[in-house]
Design a protein around this motif. Structure first.
Motif, PDB file in Angstrom:
ATOM      1  N   VAL A 124       3.934  24.634 -62.509  1.00 15.97           N
ATOM      2  CA  VAL A 124       3.623  25.765 -61.630  1.00 15.97           C
ATOM      3  C   VAL A 124       1.917  25.752 -61.445  1.00 15.97           C
ATOM      4  O   VAL A 124       1.428  25.992 -60.404  1.00 15.97           O
ATOM      5  N   GLU A 125       1.387  25.619 -62.767  1.00 16.79           N
ATOM      6  CA  GLU A 125      -0.084  25.547 -62.902  1.00 16.79           C
ATOM      7  C   GLU A 125      -0.928  24.714 -61.946  1.00 16.79           C
ATOM      8  O   GLU A 125      -2.033  25.100 -61.191  1.00 16.79           O
ATOM      9  N   GLU A 126      -0.445  23.561 -61.799  1.00 18.97           N
ATOM     10  CA  GLU A 126      -0.897  22.340 -61.030  1.00 18.97           C
ATOM     11  C   GLU A 126      -0.892  22.622 -59.688  1.00 18.97           C
ATOM     12  O   GLU A 126      -1.838  21.790 -58.989  1.00 18.97           O
ATOM     13  N   LYS A 127      -0.029  23.600 -59.431  1.00 18.59           N
ATOM     14  CA  LYS A 127      -0.237  23.510 -57.811  1.00 18.59           C
ATOM     15  C   LYS A 127      -1.217  24.595 -57.323  1.00 18.59           C
ATOM     16  O   LYS A 127      -1.346  24.973 -56.161  1.00 18.59           O
ATOM     17  N   VAL A 128      -1.797  25.216 -58.338  1.00 18.55           N
ATOM     18  CA  VAL A 128      -2.855  26.539 -58.074  1.00 18.55           C
ATOM     19  C   VAL A 128      -4.173  26.227 -58.714  1.00 18.55           C
ATOM     20  O   VAL A 128      -4.256  25.619 -59.879  1.00 18.55           O
ATOM     21  N   SER A 129      -5.282  26.251 -57.730  1.00 18.02           N
ATOM     22  CA  SER A 129      -6.585  26.039 -58.528  1.00 18.02           C
ATOM     23  C   SER A 129      -7.009  27.250 -59.181  1.00 18.02           C
ATOM     24  O   SER A 129      -6.600  28.294 -58.789  1.00 18.02           O
ATOM     25  N   TYR A 130      -7.718  26.992 -60.383  1.00 18.10           N
ATOM     26  CA  TYR A 130      -8.441  28.117 -61.139  1.00 18.10           C
ATOM     27  C   TYR A 130      -9.905  28.280 -60.531  1.00 18.10           C
ATOM     28  O   TYR A 130     -10.650  29.073 -61.233  1.00 18.10           O
ATOM     29  N   LEU A 131     -10.352  27.047 -59.837  1.00 19.81           N
ATOM     30  CA  LEU A 131     -11.703  26.970 -59.672  1.00 19.81           C
ATOM     31  C   LEU A 131     -11.883  27.871 -58.366  1.00 19.81           C
ATOM     32  O   LEU A 131     -11.262  27.798 -57.432  1.00 19.81           O
ATOM     33  N   ARG A 132     -13.364  28.149 -58.245  1.00 21.11           N
ATOM     34  CA  ARG A 132     -13.835  29.014 -57.193  1.00 21.11           C
ATOM     35  C   ARG A 132     -13.857  28.130 -55.816  1.00 21.11           C
ATOM     36  O   ARG A 132     -14.274  26.889 -56.053  1.00 21.11           O
ATOM     37  N   PRO A 133     -13.109  28.605 -54.703  1.00 26.12           N
ATOM     38  CA  PRO A 133     -13.182  27.785 -53.494  1.00 26.12           C
ATOM     39  C   PRO A 133     -14.647  27.598 -53.105  1.00 26.12           C
ATOM     40  O   PRO A 133     -15.103  28.452 -53.122  1.00 26.12           O
ATOM     41  N   LEU A 134     -15.023  26.157 -52.648  1.00 29.70           N
ATOM     42  CA  LEU A 134     -16.276  26.003 -52.090  1.00 29.70           C
ATOM     43  C   LEU A 134     -16.391  25.747 -50.716  1.00 29.70           C
ATOM     44  O   LEU A 134     -17.441  25.503 -50.135  1.00 29.70           O
ATOM     45  N   ASP A 135     -15.269  25.594 -49.978  1.00 29.11           N
ATOM     46  CA  ASP A 135     -15.261  25.177 -48.440  1.00 29.11           C
ATOM     47  C   ASP A 135     -14.066  25.965 -47.945  1.00 29.11           C
ATOM     48  O   ASP A 135     -13.071  26.396 -48.765  1.00 29.11           O
ATOM     49  N   PHE A 136     -13.974  25.810 -46.676  1.00 26.29           N
ATOM     50  CA  PHE A 136     -12.803  26.367 -45.993  1.00 26.29           C
ATOM     51  C   PHE A 136     -11.428  26.106 -46.458  1.00 26.29           C
ATOM     52  O   PHE A 136     -10.494  26.691 -46.695  1.00 26.29           O
ATOM     53  N   GLU A 137     -11.251  24.771 -46.583  1.00 24.90           N
ATOM     54  CA  GLU A 137      -9.835  24.001 -46.990  1.00 24.90           C
ATOM     55  C   GLU A 137      -9.605  24.569 -48.289  1.00 24.90           C
ATOM     56  O   GLU A 137      -8.309  24.889 -48.392  1.00 24.90           O
ATOM     57  N   GLU A 138     -10.344  24.608 -49.185  1.00 21.52           N
ATOM     58  CA  GLU A 138     -10.144  24.985 -50.566  1.00 21.52           C
ATOM     59  C   GLU A 138      -9.829  26.714 -50.566  1.00 21.52           C
ATOM     60  O   GLU A 138      -8.609  27.156 -51.097  1.00 21.52           O
ATOM     61  N   ALA A 139     -10.507  27.452 -49.677  1.00 20.85           N
ATOM     62  CA  ALA A 139      -9.967  28.646 -49.571  1.00 20.85           C
ATOM     63  C   ALA A 139      -8.892  29.095 -48.919  1.00 20.85           C
ATOM     64  O   ALA A 139      -8.206  29.867 -49.285  1.00 20.85           O
ATOM     65  N   ARG A 140      -8.524  28.153 -47.761  1.00 18.18           N
ATOM     66  CA  ARG A 140      -7.412  28.383 -47.100  1.00 18.18           C
ATOM     67  C   ARG A 140      -6.187  28.015 -48.184  1.00 18.18           C
ATOM     68  O   ARG A 140      -5.079  28.825 -47.720  1.00 18.18           O
ATOM     69  N   GLU A 141      -6.248  27.209 -49.108  1.00 18.92           N
ATOM     70  CA  GLU A 141      -4.946  26.858 -49.973  1.00 18.92           C
ATOM     71  C   GLU A 141      -4.690  28.371 -50.580  1.00 18.92           C
ATOM     72  O   GLU A 141      -3.485  28.661 -50.644  1.00 18.92           O
ATOM     73  N   LEU A 142      -5.677  28.731 -51.106  1.00 14.68           N
ATOM     74  CA  LEU A 142      -5.671  30.104 -52.029  1.00 14.68           C
ATOM     75  C   LEU A 142      -5.219  31.363 -50.817  1.00 14.68           C
ATOM     76  O   LEU A 142      -4.175  32.017 -51.498  1.00 14.68           O
ATOM     77  N   PHE A 143      -5.555  31.331 -49.815  1.00 18.07           N
ATOM     78  CA  PHE A 143      -5.243  32.322 -48.963  1.00 18.07           C
ATOM     79  C   PHE A 143      -3.775  32.256 -48.688  1.00 18.07           C
ATOM     80  O   PHE A 143      -2.841  33.126 -48.596  1.00 18.07           O
ATOM     81  N   LEU A 144      -3.203  30.859 -48.381  1.00 19.56           N
ATOM     82  CA  LEU A 144      -1.912  30.609 -47.827  1.00 19.56           C
ATOM     83  C   LEU A 144      -0.888  31.170 -49.140  1.00 19.56           C
ATOM     84  O   LEU A 144      -0.061  31.537 -48.983  1.00 19.56           O
ATOM     85  N   LEU A 145      -1.564  30.886 -50.369  1.00 21.45           N
ATOM     86  CA  LEU A 145      -0.575  31.326 -51.576  1.00 21.45           C
ATOM     87  C   LEU A 145      -0.635  32.504 -51.753  1.00 21.45           C
ATOM     88  O   LEU A 145       0.363  33.225 -51.909  1.00 21.45           O
TER      89      LEU A 145
END
Length: 621
Positions: free
Chosen positions: A377-398
């Motif tokens: 479960v952990e591996e599907k979720v980043s714990y690092l601060r998103p640095l661009d739109f694509e990384e932020a979008r992944e967290l947004f969708l979750l």
């Protein structure tokens, strides 16, 4: 003691235990404690058959027995005194009965009587408390006194009992270590005594409960670091000893994640939430244990509520991680600073190298297959601060996935406040995602989505009963329109000749922002519609921001009518002047809006001359 008498005592004791375990709802409706009272009668009969307490020096009441279980509560070590001979054995058996009488009175809400019996139990066991025969019972009695005093909100007394139990457990494990007797064994024949394995399991469960209660006490005392440590230890031990109920364990792990989120320890928070998901998924798939409470039985509503609560913890994780990245990368006007973004990219490899190895070991839940399931479960979720739109979008969708999950239970009918908070979090997810978006038209659409989900809430809410929530939403909608207007102005500035459609759009957004800021400011007025001379501390900053933005909005209205423009400038000046005058009268307000105050002073200085030029121009026309 004659065999017949001893057999009678054992029989009555076992019957009392059986009655004590009968759940309340199985009693007659008008006699909810019928079985408890029946058990009490049997326990009192056993106590009478056992005879009076031995008159030994150590069993007489101590001055400090009622406030901390004797010298052990002060952290002084106990000495090992074995239970030998009929007098000692009689004292221990009486202590067992006093313990069960204490618990019986607590169960029937007779707390003072319950306390009295538990304190008697401690007095009888005092000199034997470190022995294999008595340590478990002594800790149990202290734990329950700790809970009792905690419920009375005498937290320091509760802390003394519980810390005494913890110290006694640690001393026993260090000096003796072998599994101690369970309290019930004092009334069992030799052939029915528990195995070493079962004794160990029960003793470890007693200690796990001790840690759990200590976590709650430290939380109550606002010792949050310590509370989190004890909560984590409790959860870990429950998994190790397979002594947990999935729903309760999962909600406790999810709650612990909020502590780590507030500390910006996102790896630890992710681990707690991932573990919560995995363990919650076991609901209904593992057999019920002694830890399964009546409320946690076959209750679909509780299941769906806890699922929604865990979802809300995930939303906070995604939102806080994205907001933390925004705060780290924005410039002084709230836009993306490319230099800061580059610096954070350079730091990322170092963060990965250091944190993966060191911090992950500190919060590991479970072993073997369970550990693998949590890691998946952990591996599907980043714990690092998103640095661009694509990384932020992944967290947004979750986060958005969990918004929909939370709203399944927390619906507007029945859960008004919870539903609104979930919608506000959804809006906040769009807002922070817009920060990462470089395309201004797409940013506008994100703010439009926010408005579309927030505006219906205003219609449904009674402003009299939900004044504070109404204010929050009004302010948020106003800010969303304000941001959209700024974006549309920026888009228009890039065009050589903006057409009338764009101008109309900007003015409509301006008008909508003004409407909601004014609604917010009007909500601060008294019943006579008078604006307060002194603004409350809790709304001071938003009120000042609203005044500042209203001033700016009037200055941004696009019109070809000089007279109308002069009126707008006058209204704008009026609001800027309000801010300056208020901060002069109330210097503490200046600290809340330092940047806005400086700009307001500047505008108060510049606008009169601009307005004078307009008047001259109009006179000459």
């Amino acid at each position: 003691m004659a065999n017949a008498a001893w057999a009678e005592i054992r029989e009555k004791f076992q019957a009392a235990l059986a009655l004590s375990r009968i759940e309340l709802h199985k009693n007659p409706e008008k006699e909810p404690y019928k079985c408890k009272y029946g058990a009490r009668v049997l326990l009192e009969e056993v106590k009478a058959l056992l005879g009076p307490a031995p008159e030994d020096e150590d069993e007489r009441p101590q001055a400090d027995d009622g406030l901390g279980a004797g010298d052990h509560a002060l952290g002084l070590p106990a000495e090992v005194v074995e239970v030998e001979g009929p007098i000692a054995q009689g004292a221990v058996r009486l202590a067992v009965i006093e313990f069960y009488l204490g618990m019986n009175h607590i169960d029937t809400e007779e707390l003072s009587a319950g306390e009295e019996h538990l304190v008697k139990c401690l007095r009888l066991l005092r000199k034997y408390r470190l022995s294999q025969d008595c340590v478990s019972l002594y800790i149990l009695a202290q734990n329950n006194l700790g809970i009792l005093w905690s419920e009375r909100e005498e937290i320091e007394t509760a802390q003394a009992y519980l810390e005494s139990s913890e110290a006694l457990y640690n001393q026993y494990m260090k000096e003796i270590g072998s599994p101690p007797l369970d309290p019930t064994e004092h009334f069992l024949p030799e052939e029915e005594k528990l195995t070493e394995q079962e004794r160990s399991k029960r003793f470890e469960k007693v200690y796990t409960h001790n840690l759990y209660y200590l976590a709650q006490v430290y939380q109550h005392m606002e010792m949050f670091e310590k509370a989190a440590h004890y909560c984590h230890s409790t959860l870990k031990r429950q998994l190790e000893h397979n002594a947990y109920h999935p729903i309760e364990w999962a909600i406790n792990a999810a709650t612990l994640s909020q502590f780590y989120i507030n500390k910006l320890c996102f790896m630890e928070a992710r681990h707690c939430l991932s573990a919560a998901n995995v363990i919650f998924g076991q609901t209904g798939k593992i057999p019920a244990t002694d830890d399964t409470t009546e409320a946690e039985g076959d209750m679909p509503e509780l299941y769906h509520q806890r699922k929604g609560e865990i979802a809300r913890c995930w939303i906070k994780y995604c939102l806080t991680l994205m907001q933390n990245a925004q705060h780290s990368m924005q410039d002084n006007i709230g836009e993306l600073d490319l230099d800061k973004q580059s610096e954070l990219r350079a730091l990322r490899k170092k963060e990965l190298d250091e944190e993966e190895s060191v911090r992950k070991k500190a919060v590991q839940f479970g072993t073997g297959e369970l550990c693998d399931a949590i890691s998946a479960v952990e591996e599907k979720v980043s714990y690092l601060r998103p640095l661009d739109f694509e990384e932020a979008r992944e967290l947004f969708l979750l986060g958005q996935h969990y918004v929909f999950e939370a709203k399944e239970f927390f619906q507007i009918d029945g859960y008004v406040t919870d539903h609104i908070e979930v919608v506000q979090d959804h809006s906040a997810l769009f807002k922070v995602l817009a920060f990462f978006e470089t395309d201004m038209e797409r940013r506008c659409k994100m703010h439009k989505r926010r408005i579309a989900m927030l505006e219906p809430l205003i219609v449904d809410l009674n402003p009299q009963y939900y004044l504070l929530v109404n204010r929050q939403i009004q302010f948020e909608i106003a800010h969303a329109y304000y941001d959209m207007m700024d974006l549309k102005v920026a888009i228009a500035d890039k065009l050589r000749d903006p057409d009338s459609h764009i101008v109309k759009k900007i003015n409509n957004l301006n008008k909508s922002a003004l409407k909601y800021y004014q609604l917010f400011l009007d909500s601060l007025r008294d019943p006579n519609k008078v604006f307060p001379e002194v603004i409350g501390e809790d709304v001071l900053r938003p009120a000042m921001l609203a005044k500042f933005r209203v001033a700016r909005l009037y200055g941004k209205i696009i019109t070809s009518d000089p007279k109308k423009e002069l009126e707008n400038l006058a209204t704008s000046l009026e609001h800027y002047k309000f801010i300056v005058d208020y901060c002069e009268k109330h210097p503490e307000a200046a600290q809340e809006i330092e940047v806005e105050l400086e700009l307001s002073k500047e505008m108060v200085s510049l606008l009169p001359s601009k307005m004078e030029r307009f008047r001259t121009k109009m006179a000459m026309a």
